[in-house]
Design a protein around this motif. Structure first.
Motif, PDB file in Angstrom:
ATOM      1  N   ILE A   1      -1.649  12.589 -21.024  1.00  0.00           N
ATOM      2  CA  ILE A   1      -2.385  12.859 -19.784  1.00  0.00           C
ATOM      3  C   ILE A   1      -3.488  11.821 -19.595  1.00  0.00           C
ATOM      4  O   ILE A   1      -3.707  11.312 -18.491  1.00  0.00           O
ATOM      5  N   GLU A   2      -4.185  11.475 -20.661  1.00  0.00           N
ATOM      6  CA  GLU A   2      -5.242  10.464 -20.553  1.00  0.00           C
ATOM      7  C   GLU A   2      -4.664   9.120 -20.115  1.00  0.00           C
ATOM      8  O   GLU A   2      -5.231   8.430 -19.259  1.00  0.00           O
ATOM      9  N   THR A   3      -3.515   8.756 -20.683  1.00  0.00           N
ATOM     10  CA  THR A   3      -2.858   7.501 -20.302  1.00  0.00           C
ATOM     11  C   THR A   3      -2.450   7.546 -18.829  1.00  0.00           C
ATOM     12  O   THR A   3      -2.673   6.583 -18.079  1.00  0.00           O
ATOM     13  N   LEU A   4      -1.880   8.668 -18.407  1.00  0.00           N
ATOM     14  CA  LEU A   4      -1.483   8.801 -17.001  1.00  0.00           C
ATOM     15  C   LEU A   4      -2.695   8.745 -16.076  1.00  0.00           C
ATOM     16  O   LEU A   4      -2.647   8.139 -15.011  1.00  0.00           O
ATOM     17  N   ASN A   5      -3.792   9.362 -16.476  1.00  0.00           N
ATOM     18  CA  ASN A   5      -5.015   9.317 -15.656  1.00  0.00           C
ATOM     19  C   ASN A   5      -5.547   7.894 -15.545  1.00  0.00           C
ATOM     20  O   ASN A   5      -6.008   7.473 -14.480  1.00  0.00           O
ATOM     21  N   GLU A   6      -5.499   7.127 -16.643  1.00  0.00           N
ATOM     22  CA  GLU A   6      -5.948   5.726 -16.590  1.00  0.00           C
ATOM     23  C   GLU A   6      -5.060   4.909 -15.638  1.00  0.00           C
ATOM     24  O   GLU A   6      -5.558   4.130 -14.827  1.00  0.00           O
ATOM     25  N   GLN A   7      -3.740   5.123 -15.734  1.00  0.00           N
ATOM     26  CA  GLN A   7      -2.824   4.405 -14.842  1.00  0.00           C
ATOM     27  C   GLN A   7      -3.080   4.790 -13.388  1.00  0.00           C
ATOM     28  O   GLN A   7      -3.073   3.940 -12.495  1.00  0.00           O
ATOM     29  N   LEU A   8      -3.320   6.068 -13.147  1.00  0.00           N
ATOM     30  CA  LEU A   8      -3.599   6.538 -11.795  1.00  0.00           C
ATOM     31  C   LEU A   8      -4.882   5.919 -11.263  1.00  0.00           C
ATOM     32  O   LEU A   8      -4.953   5.487 -10.120  1.00  0.00           O
ATOM     33  N   SER A   9      -5.903   5.823 -12.100  1.00  0.00           N
ATOM     34  CA  SER A   9      -7.173   5.197 -11.680  1.00  0.00           C
ATOM     35  C   SER A   9      -6.954   3.734 -11.330  1.00  0.00           C
ATOM     36  O   SER A   9      -7.482   3.236 -10.330  1.00  0.00           O
ATOM     37  N   LYS A  10      -6.171   3.035 -12.148  1.00  0.00           N
ATOM     38  CA  LYS A  10      -5.898   1.619 -11.863  1.00  0.00           C
ATOM     39  C   LYS A  10      -5.152   1.468 -10.537  1.00  0.00           C
ATOM     40  O   LYS A  10      -5.459   0.577  -9.744  1.00  0.00           O
ATOM     41  N   LEU A  11      -4.159   2.329 -10.288  1.00  0.00           N
ATOM     42  CA  LEU A  11      -3.421   2.262  -9.029  1.00  0.00           C
ATOM     43  C   LEU A  11      -4.325   2.550  -7.843  1.00  0.00           C
ATOM     44  O   LEU A  11      -4.231   1.894  -6.804  1.00  0.00           O
ATOM     45  N   GLN A  12      -5.245   3.512  -7.990  1.00  0.00           N
ATOM     46  CA  GLN A  12      -6.159   3.813  -6.898  1.00  0.00           C
ATOM     47  C   GLN A  12      -7.086   2.648  -6.636  1.00  0.00           C
ATOM     48  O   GLN A  12      -7.372   2.297  -5.498  1.00  0.00           O
ATOM     49  N   GLU A  13      -7.567   1.978  -7.699  1.00  0.00           N
ATOM     50  CA  GLU A  13      -8.436   0.800  -7.526  1.00  0.00           C
ATOM     51  C   GLU A  13      -7.664  -0.323  -6.835  1.00  0.00           C
ATOM     52  O   GLU A  13      -8.189  -0.982  -5.930  1.00  0.00           O
ATOM     53  N   MET A  14      -6.397  -0.519  -7.235  1.00  0.00           N
ATOM     54  CA  MET A  14      -5.591  -1.569  -6.600  1.00  0.00           C
ATOM     55  C   MET A  14      -5.387  -1.256  -5.126  1.00  0.00           C
ATOM     56  O   MET A  14      -5.466  -2.130  -4.288  1.00  0.00           O
ATOM     57  N   SER A  15      -5.140   0.017  -4.822  1.00  0.00           N
ATOM     58  CA  SER A  15      -4.949   0.423  -3.428  1.00  0.00           C
ATOM     59  C   SER A  15      -6.207   0.206  -2.621  1.00  0.00           C
ATOM     60  O   SER A  15      -6.148  -0.286  -1.500  1.00  0.00           O
ATOM     61  N   GLU A  16      -7.367   0.531  -3.169  1.00  0.00           N
ATOM     62  CA  GLU A  16      -8.628   0.328  -2.457  1.00  0.00           C
ATOM     63  C   GLU A  16      -8.921  -1.150  -2.289  1.00  0.00           C
ATOM     64  O   GLU A  16      -9.462  -1.575  -1.260  1.00  0.00           O
ATOM     65  N   ASN A  17      -8.583  -1.950  -3.257  1.00  0.00           N
ATOM     66  CA  ASN A  17      -8.840  -3.406  -3.170  1.00  0.00           C
ATOM     67  C   ASN A  17      -7.950  -4.072  -2.134  1.00  0.00           C
ATOM     68  O   ASN A  17      -8.336  -5.036  -1.505  1.00  0.00           O
ATOM     69  N   THR A  18      -6.716  -3.573  -1.965  1.00  0.00           N
ATOM     70  CA  THR A  18      -5.827  -4.198  -0.985  1.00  0.00           C
ATOM     71  C   THR A  18      -6.179  -3.822   0.425  1.00  0.00           C
ATOM     72  O   THR A  18      -5.864  -4.548   1.352  1.00  0.00           O
ATOM     73  N   THR A  19      -6.835  -2.693   0.610  1.00  0.00           N
ATOM     74  CA  THR A  19      -7.242  -2.335   1.979  1.00  0.00           C
ATOM     75  C   THR A  19      -8.579  -2.920   2.230  1.00  0.00           C
ATOM     76  O   THR A  19      -8.914  -3.495   3.144  1.00  0.00           O
TER      77      THR A  19
ATOM     78  N   ILE B   1       0.844  -1.200   0.000  1.00  0.00           N
ATOM     79  CA  ILE B   1       0.000   0.000   0.000  1.00  0.00           C
ATOM     80  C   ILE B   1       0.879   1.250   0.000  1.00  0.00           C
ATOM     81  O   ILE B   1       0.600   2.208  -0.733  1.00  0.00           O
ATOM     82  N   GLN B   2       1.948   1.245   0.805  1.00  0.00           N
ATOM     83  CA  GLN B   2       2.849   2.402   0.830  1.00  0.00           C
ATOM     84  C   GLN B   2       3.497   2.615  -0.532  1.00  0.00           C
ATOM     85  O   GLN B   2       3.621   3.746  -1.001  1.00  0.00           O
ATOM     86  N   LEU B   3       3.905   1.535  -1.172  1.00  0.00           N
ATOM     87  CA  LEU B   3       4.510   1.632  -2.497  1.00  0.00           C
ATOM     88  C   LEU B   3       3.510   2.195  -3.500  1.00  0.00           C
ATOM     89  O   LEU B   3       3.835   3.088  -4.293  1.00  0.00           O
ATOM     90  N   LEU B   4       2.271   1.683  -3.473  1.00  0.00           N
ATOM     91  CA  LEU B   4       1.243   2.178  -4.387  1.00  0.00           C
ATOM     92  C   LEU B   4       0.931   3.650  -4.126  1.00  0.00           C
ATOM     93  O   LEU B   4       0.737   4.424  -5.074  1.00  0.00           O
ATOM     94  N   GLN B   5       0.885   4.048  -2.855  1.00  0.00           N
ATOM     95  CA  GLN B   5       0.621   5.452  -2.543  1.00  0.00           C
ATOM     96  C   GLN B   5       1.741   6.347  -3.062  1.00  0.00           C
ATOM     97  O   GLN B   5       1.478   7.441  -3.572  1.00  0.00           O
ATOM     98  N   ALA B   6       2.981   5.889  -2.940  1.00  0.00           N
ATOM     99  CA  ALA B   6       4.111   6.663  -3.460  1.00  0.00           C
ATOM    100  C   ALA B   6       4.018   6.795  -4.975  1.00  0.00           C
ATOM    101  O   ALA B   6       4.241   7.874  -5.543  1.00  0.00           O
ATOM    102  N   GLN B   7       3.664   5.684  -5.651  1.00  0.00           N
ATOM    103  CA  GLN B   7       3.521   5.726  -7.109  1.00  0.00           C
ATOM    104  C   GLN B   7       2.378   6.654  -7.518  1.00  0.00           C
ATOM    105  O   GLN B   7       2.488   7.404  -8.493  1.00  0.00           O
ATOM    106  N   MET B   8       1.276   6.603  -6.766  1.00  0.00           N
ATOM    107  CA  MET B   8       0.144   7.462  -7.085  1.00  0.00           C
ATOM    108  C   MET B   8       0.523   8.936  -6.916  1.00  0.00           C
ATOM    109  O   MET B   8       0.163   9.780  -7.741  1.00  0.00           O
ATOM    110  N   ALA B   9       1.248   9.257  -5.836  1.00  0.00           N
ATOM    111  CA  ALA B   9       1.669  10.641  -5.610  1.00  0.00           C
ATOM    112  C   ALA B   9       2.570  11.112  -6.751  1.00  0.00           C
ATOM    113  O   ALA B   9       2.432  12.247  -7.245  1.00  0.00           O
ATOM    114  N   LYS B  10       3.472  10.244  -7.191  1.00  0.00           N
ATOM    115  CA  LYS B  10       4.365  10.595  -8.293  1.00  0.00           C
ATOM    116  C   LYS B  10       3.566  10.808  -9.576  1.00  0.00           C
ATOM    117  O   LYS B  10       3.793  11.776 -10.309  1.00  0.00           O
TER     118      LYS B  10
END
Length: 192
Positions: free
Chosen positions: A174-192, A98-107
């Motif tokens: 930007i659209e590609t980055l937004n899609e990647q960010l959405s996927k990371l947020q979904e993964m983060s929510e699923n792991t918690t 989760i910490q790794l995903l949060q760092a990636q999302m912030a970046k």
């Protein structure tokens, strides 16, 4: 051990029966009474020894059963301890993920903001260039040097087309980055 105790009691009982003073009454009745007393004592000793034997055997069985139950409980406790350690290790790994995903999302969010800001600047430049082109077109209508103005207009048109391609490229990025960010947020929510 029990039989040894029984024999000791029996010997003591017989010794007491014979050690007593003998009556010289000559009556066989007294001998019969004494014999009956000895028989009663013998019967009592035998029953007492059987009771002791039964108590010993049942106690021994109960102790064996309790020992087996304790061993089973110890095995269960050990298994629970191992499962607890494994669950703690898995929880630690999930937290690290989760910490790794949060760092990636912030970046990713920081990169997206920088790209949006850059695109906004490019769009402003495009508007400024269009305004210049319109002014040039107005100037071309009134100017005597048409050829020179046409060359300038072509240069500006080329610059505008390049900026449009660049703007389109950054919008797709930007659209590609937004899609990647959405996927990371979904993964983060699923792991918690």
């Amino acid at each position: 051990m029990i039989w040894g105790l029984c024999l000791l009691c029996l010997a003591g009982g017989l010794g007491a029966a014979h050690a007593g003073p003998l009556r010289k009454t000559g009556k066989t009745e007294d001998n019969t009474v004494q014999q009956q007393d000895v028989n009663v004592l013998m019967f009592g000793v035998i029953q007492f020894s059987e009771s002791l034997k039964y108590a010993f055997e049942t106690t021994e069985a109960k102790i064996a059963k309790i020992s087996q139950t304790l061993m089973n409980h110890e095995g269960t406790l050990q298994k629970l301890g191992e499962e607890t350690e494994q669950a703690a290790e898995e929880e630690k790994q999930v937290k690290e993920m989760i910490q790794l995903l949060q760092a990636q999302m912030a970046k990713q969010q920081a990169e997206t903001k920088m790209t949006k800001d850059w695109l906004a600047g490019m769009e402003q430049e495009e508007v400024a260039l269009r305004t210049k082109v319109k002014k040039l077109e107005t100037y071309v209508d009134t100017s005597s040097s048409i050829k020179e103005l046409q060359e300038r207009a072509e240069e500006h048109s080329y610059v505008l087309k390049s900026l449009q391609h660049l703007t389109q490229f950054h919008k797709e990025n930007i659209e590609t980055l937004n899609e990647q960010l959405s996927k990371l947020q979904e993964m983060s929510e699923n792991t918690t």
